[in-house]
Design a protein around this motif. Structure first.
Motif, mmCIF file in Angstrom:
data_model
loop_
_atom_site.group_PDB
_atom_site.id
_atom_site.type_symbol
_atom_site.label_atom_id
_atom_site.label_comp_id
_atom_site.label_asym_id
_atom_site.label_seq_id
_atom_site.Cartn_x
_atom_site.Cartn_y
_atom_site.Cartn_z
ATOM 1 N N SER A 247 0.810 -1.215 0.000
ATOM 2 C CA SER A 247 0.000 0.000 0.000
ATOM 3 C C SER A 247 0.846 1.269 0.000
ATOM 4 C CB SER A 247 -0.925 0.012 1.229
ATOM 5 O OG SER A 247 -0.162 0.017 2.435
ATOM 6 N N GLY A 248 2.167 1.133 -0.028
ATOM 7 C CA GLY A 248 3.034 2.308 0.039
ATOM 8 C C GLY A 248 3.163 3.026 -1.286
ATOM 9 N N TYR A 249 3.969 4.073 -1.288
ATOM 10 C CA TYR A 249 4.205 4.850 -2.511
ATOM 11 C C TYR A 249 5.671 5.258 -2.556
ATOM 12 C CZ TYR A 249 3.673 8.926 0.640
ATOM 13 O OH TYR A 249 3.793 9.836 1.660
ATOM 14 N N PRO A 250 6.210 5.676 -3.704
ATOM 15 C CA PRO A 250 5.491 5.904 -4.959
ATOM 16 C C PRO A 250 5.396 4.678 -5.867
ATOM 17 C CG PRO A 250 7.741 6.683 -5.162
ATOM 18 C CD PRO A 250 7.577 6.200 -3.752
ATOM 19 N N HIS A 251 6.037 3.574 -5.525
ATOM 20 C CA HIS A 251 6.077 2.431 -6.433
ATOM 21 C C HIS A 251 5.314 1.213 -5.911
ATOM 22 C CE1 HIS A 251 8.839 4.518 -8.986
ATOM 23 N NE2 HIS A 251 9.786 4.559 -8.089
#
Length: 355
Positions: free
Chosen positions: A234-238
């Motif tokens: 659920s993380g970002y940016p990838h």
């Protein structure tokens, strides 16, 4: 210090009690003009304050120059050093906004001595949220994330060189925020979907700004890029998952969210450190590396027996015993009647603030 000589931004260094012994204000309260007037209404003539204001500047009393605030101030004082380091970062950040390159050497020379001091006073690191304010949050967040990350790495028995590298990574993780347009960076209301997507690209900007530095290792550069990654994707940016995340990334991710949740923000009130670590452990289960979260949890054992705390029902108590299996819910004794409460058994009561 006489109440008449106080200025906005003063930080109380001792509790203030009324004539009946009831607390009026707790230490670490940041004074505003309204709170100074409250003190005058209660006929409080003198209070104890820190030598530094919340913005890192020396406190110069109105009307007079206090003799205690001359150049003989103790340079080893942790909070004084911390606030100065925040101001150093703030100035560097403004330089980055103007297009300057990241001066990693300057950050290292200021941050590492602070890390050394912080590891001697681990409980002080978990109270840094007291000094963060909405206006300067991003600068406090950078230094605090570095210090909390270093403490976690220390608890995980990392090598000293790695502890220092984690501190640098935590401090530099959000340097890419300097590349945001002022309209987004200074916005005090909720961001639009497009604006939020632009903010979520800041790890990429941070990485690009520090990737050519020879002072920090490749693993730290990777951690700067990955610090918003989550184990559940659920993380970002990838949308980075655990198998692609370095240990340093996992440490900085926990340090970052812990300080963010315990600090006052433009759009959110700060939450109690003891409660936040429980939320990371339980409510965010599956997002963070459990060994890293447990290391943060172990940091709470650094609070000595006798530490004064405020409970969520307003009661003041001191810590009597910390159970190794429940560091956030110790045995406490109430000040007003001497009753002993096992917070591990009384789940509705929790520590709201470390005093």
């Amino acid at each position: 210090m006489k109440t008449d000589f106080l200025v906005e931004g003063c930080i109380l260094s001792k509790d203030i009690k009324g004539y009946m012994g009831h607390p009026i204000m707790n230490k670490k309260t940041i004074l505003t003009s309204e709170l100074i007037e409250v003190l005058k209404v209660f006929l409080i003539q003198e209070v104890s304050v820190e030598k530094m204001l919340i913005d890192g500047e020396r406190f110069i009393p109105k009307e007079i120059i206090d003799k205690e605030l001359d150049d003989t101030e103790d340079s080893s004082d942790f909070i004084t050093h911390y606030l100065k380091t925040v101001q150093t970062y703030k100035q560097l950040f403004k330089n980055w906004q103007a297009g300057s390159k990241v001066e990693v050497a300057i950050i290292r020379s200021s941050l590492i001595p602070l890390v050394v001091k912080a590891l001697e006073e681990p409980s002080a690191i978990l109270k840094l949220n007291h000094y963060s304010n909405k206006e300067d949050y991003i600068y406090h967040h950078a230094i605090s994330t570095g210090l909390i990350g270093a403490l976690i790495a220390f608890k995980m028995k990392c090598e000293l060189a790695d502890i220092y590298q984690v501190a640098l990574g935590g401090c530099l993780a959000d340097c890419g925020m300097a590349k945001l347009p002022p309209s987004i960076f200074n916005k005090a209301t909720s961001l639009s979907l497009e604006e939020n997507e632009e903010v979520q690209n800041h790890p990429i900007s941070s990485y690009q700004m520090i990737k050519d530095s020879s002072i920090i290792t490749d693993s730290v550069k990777l951690a700067v890029l990955e610090h918003h990654g989550r184990l559940d994707g659920s993380g970002y940016p990838h949308k980075m998952r655990a198998k692609t995340m370095h240990l340093f990334s996992k440490i900085i991710a926990v340090a970052d969210v812990f300080h963010a949740m315990t600090s006052e923000r433009v759009y959110r009130k700060k939450q109690p450190p003891f409660k936040v670590v429980e939320m990371i452990l339980h409510d965010s289960f599956g997002q963070f590396d459990i060994t890293v979260v447990q290391a943060l949890l172990a940091c709470f054992s650094s609070f000595a027996v006798g530490t004064k705390v405020k409970l969520n029902d307003g009661s003041i108590a001191d810590i009597m015993f910390i159970n190794a299996n429940s560091q956030t819910r110790p045995l406490v004794r109430l000040y007003d009647n001497g009753d002993i409460i096992d917070l591990g058994s009384n789940r509705e009561i929790y520590i709201e603030e470390i005093l």
